[in-house]
Design a protein around this motif. Sequence first.
Motif, mmCIF file in Angstrom:
data_model
loop_
_atom_site.group_PDB
_atom_site.id
_atom_site.type_symbol
_atom_site.label_atom_id
_atom_site.label_comp_id
_atom_site.label_asym_id
_atom_site.label_seq_id
_atom_site.Cartn_x
_atom_site.Cartn_y
_atom_site.Cartn_z
ATOM 1 N N ILE A 1 62.126 39.475 -19.678
ATOM 2 C CA ILE A 1 63.327 38.896 -19.435
ATOM 3 C C ILE A 1 63.563 38.196 -18.014
ATOM 4 O O ILE A 1 64.021 36.957 -17.883
ATOM 5 C CB ILE A 1 64.599 39.565 -19.881
ATOM 6 N N ASP A 2 63.042 39.176 -17.084
ATOM 7 C CA ASP A 2 63.335 38.409 -15.575
ATOM 8 C C ASP A 2 62.243 37.337 -15.672
ATOM 9 O O ASP A 2 62.651 36.215 -14.892
ATOM 10 C CB ASP A 2 62.722 39.482 -14.676
ATOM 11 N N LEU A 3 61.111 37.435 -16.174
ATOM 12 C CA LEU A 3 60.071 36.256 -16.241
ATOM 13 C C LEU A 3 60.710 35.048 -16.790
ATOM 14 O O LEU A 3 60.689 33.883 -16.368
ATOM 15 C CB LEU A 3 58.875 36.622 -17.248
ATOM 16 N N ALA B 1 53.182 39.026 -12.829
ATOM 17 C CA ALA B 1 53.668 40.264 -12.547
ATOM 18 C C ALA B 1 54.947 40.679 -13.325
ATOM 19 O O ALA B 1 55.043 41.917 -14.002
ATOM 20 C CB ALA B 1 54.057 40.380 -10.991
ATOM 21 N N LEU B 2 55.649 39.533 -13.500
ATOM 22 C CA LEU B 2 56.754 39.722 -14.384
ATOM 23 C C LEU B 2 56.484 39.791 -15.776
ATOM 24 O O LEU B 2 57.215 40.529 -16.740
ATOM 25 C CB LEU B 2 57.828 38.659 -14.240
ATOM 26 N N LEU C 1 73.225 36.597 -8.489
ATOM 27 C CA LEU C 1 71.827 35.939 -8.087
ATOM 28 C C LEU C 1 70.835 36.902 -7.951
ATOM 29 O O LEU C 1 70.465 37.313 -6.807
ATOM 30 C CB LEU C 1 71.768 35.011 -6.747
ATOM 31 N N SER C 2 69.930 37.134 -9.190
ATOM 32 C CA SER C 2 68.892 38.156 -9.148
ATOM 33 C C SER C 2 67.776 37.750 -8.513
ATOM 34 O O SER C 2 67.710 36.638 -8.161
ATOM 35 C CB SER C 2 68.453 38.276 -10.426
ATOM 36 N N GLU C 3 66.841 38.465 -8.190
ATOM 37 C CA GLU C 3 65.623 38.309 -7.522
ATOM 38 C C GLU C 3 64.823 37.062 -7.998
ATOM 39 O O GLU C 3 64.190 36.152 -7.314
ATOM 40 C CB GLU C 3 64.843 39.370 -6.889
ATOM 41 N N PRO C 4 64.521 37.166 -9.375
ATOM 42 C CA PRO C 4 63.684 36.316 -10.124
ATOM 43 C C PRO C 4 64.372 35.009 -9.987
ATOM 44 O O PRO C 4 63.731 33.894 -9.830
ATOM 45 C CB PRO C 4 63.639 36.916 -11.720
ATOM 46 N N LYS D 1 53.313 31.174 -2.769
ATOM 47 C CA LYS D 1 52.594 32.487 -3.214
ATOM 48 C C LYS D 1 53.809 33.064 -4.253
ATOM 49 O O LYS D 1 53.206 33.966 -5.015
ATOM 50 C CB LYS D 1 52.716 33.356 -2.055
ATOM 51 N N GLN D 2 54.918 32.478 -4.485
ATOM 52 C CA GLN D 2 55.776 33.149 -5.496
ATOM 53 C C GLN D 2 55.479 33.043 -6.896
ATOM 54 O O GLN D 2 55.885 33.527 -7.725
ATOM 55 C CB GLN D 2 57.209 32.740 -5.312
#
Length: 593
Positions: free
Chosen positions: A447-449, A440-441, A185-188, A433-434
């Motif tokens: 890819i994380d975006l 930023a991504l 479960l990645s942070e993004p 706020k996320q």
Amino acid sequence: MTASLVLSEAELENVAPKSTDRGPRLLTRMRRRLRCSGPIAKSFLLKFIPILSWLPHYPFKEWLLGDVISGLSVGIIQLPQGLAYALLAGVPPVFGLYSSFYPVIIYSIFGTSRHISPGTFAVISVMVGSVTESLVPNDTVVLTGNDSVTDVGDRVAVAAALTFLVGLFQIVLGLVQFGFVVTYLSEPLIRGYTTAAAIHVTVSQLKSILGVSVMQRSNALSLIYTVIEVCSKIPETNPASLITGLIAIFVMFAVKYLNVKYNSKIRMPIPIELLTLIVATGISYGVNLNKTYGVDIVGVIPVGMKAPVLPRTELFAKVVGNAFAIAVVAYAFTISLAKMFAVKHGYVVDNNQELFALGLSNFVGSFFHCFTIGTAMSRSLVQESTGGNSQVAGVVSCLVILVIILKAGQLFETLPKAILAAVVIVNLKGIYKQFLDIPALWRTNRIDLLVWLVTFVSTILLNLDIGLGVSVAFSLLTVIFRTQLPHYSVLGQISNTDIYRDVSKYTQAKEIPGIKIFRSSCTLYFANADLYADAVKKMSGLDVDKLIAMKKKAVKKQKRMQEKNEKKAAKETQLKHRGAGKPEKASLSFIYP
């Protein structure tokens, strides 16, 4: 200085063969682990009950005051959040107080993080609420102080059964050392999921702010249908409820802003949620908002503790899928916050022990009518910023909740539900706020975006449980995608340093004459072996295929010459042996006079 040998796998095996006694060594290790002795039993006990290791060495003079202040601050915040998040879970408010007491006590004993604040959490509560409201859409049971455990509403029974399975899953996964599952479960993914969940939570609270009734849905596109229905019922808005909610939201936002701005000047932040509850309850009681203006209020809050009761086993089959999803999400939030504080304050948290502690908290809590708990970032930040140093702060916050359960619960019976909805919405500010992750991504990792956006959209459209499954599946696909399209580069040395960088990106990096340093961004395995080989051939600057063909041709020629020489030597040997086997001819000698 001797030159290093270049060995093939076969030659290396001859020089340094692998050990053949792995079986006996494995049996030895197993016997050592299964052997029962005093030190082993003590180590096992301290590992699974961490409070036994840190409490005897607790520095009372340095930590106690900070923990007490922190615990009081968190307990004061826990009260309004417990009442509010219980409505998110679809159960009466008093069960939010139970969920803020029993599980937190258990975690204080078995947890390894000194700064997180376990308890009710908006995202987990709304996931529980989607289950309770889908299985029991018309539960209207109201608890009174004289109710027995058999009078508990069906939604409470569903929430308890769900929490039982969540705890059971977490305990089993913790015991089998499955804490690494959170790495998938990645942070993004987590941040995109929580952002979408915040929108679900906000929409679910609009009905309380507007004072209208909305049908509960839990299927795909339920959020869209709910928004449409809320918009269609705006003409039916209760003005008193709307004004009450908006004023509460404005006041809490303003005071929280001041708390942040003057954080360095005040030891304990202003408990605006509690003050808002007290003032709103007093106004509601004095003006009689419920009867005079039709404002929905919390209603009866039973005083005292409930006896434990077994969850209803016939509900397990209906909630088992949701239970596993909630178990993973709750653990992901908890361990991410625990690691953040551990790195900041210089101590270590045990992934598997955290999973076990959280599971045991939910498992035990399910017998006392609690719904599933998680870890709220807002409370955790308050616990840390007000001087919390250990799990003692959690115990102090539980004592605050205990006083409310035993004595003061009835004081909040006239509290407007719009105030609780306002508390929920205001505490989602940090999650909203996320959205700043998107730009930023975009600059750092697209890819994380893509993972963030797919997670967000799927959770918005497909609801929380299905959206999580789709998000995890897509995240795993990106892992495969990244291994299939890695970044290959040739490294060069930065002048007068031991630093090597990609020569295509850094003009200062120069290749070492006669040496090619090839780098791959991912591990080599069967699925990308061909890609790896093609990249090596391309970046070497040579026609590798031609060289390989020439080498094979030379090897074949050498092999033919060797075979020819071997045949010639064999033939000569054969002729020699034949000559040695024949009898010698008699010779005649003549003597002349």
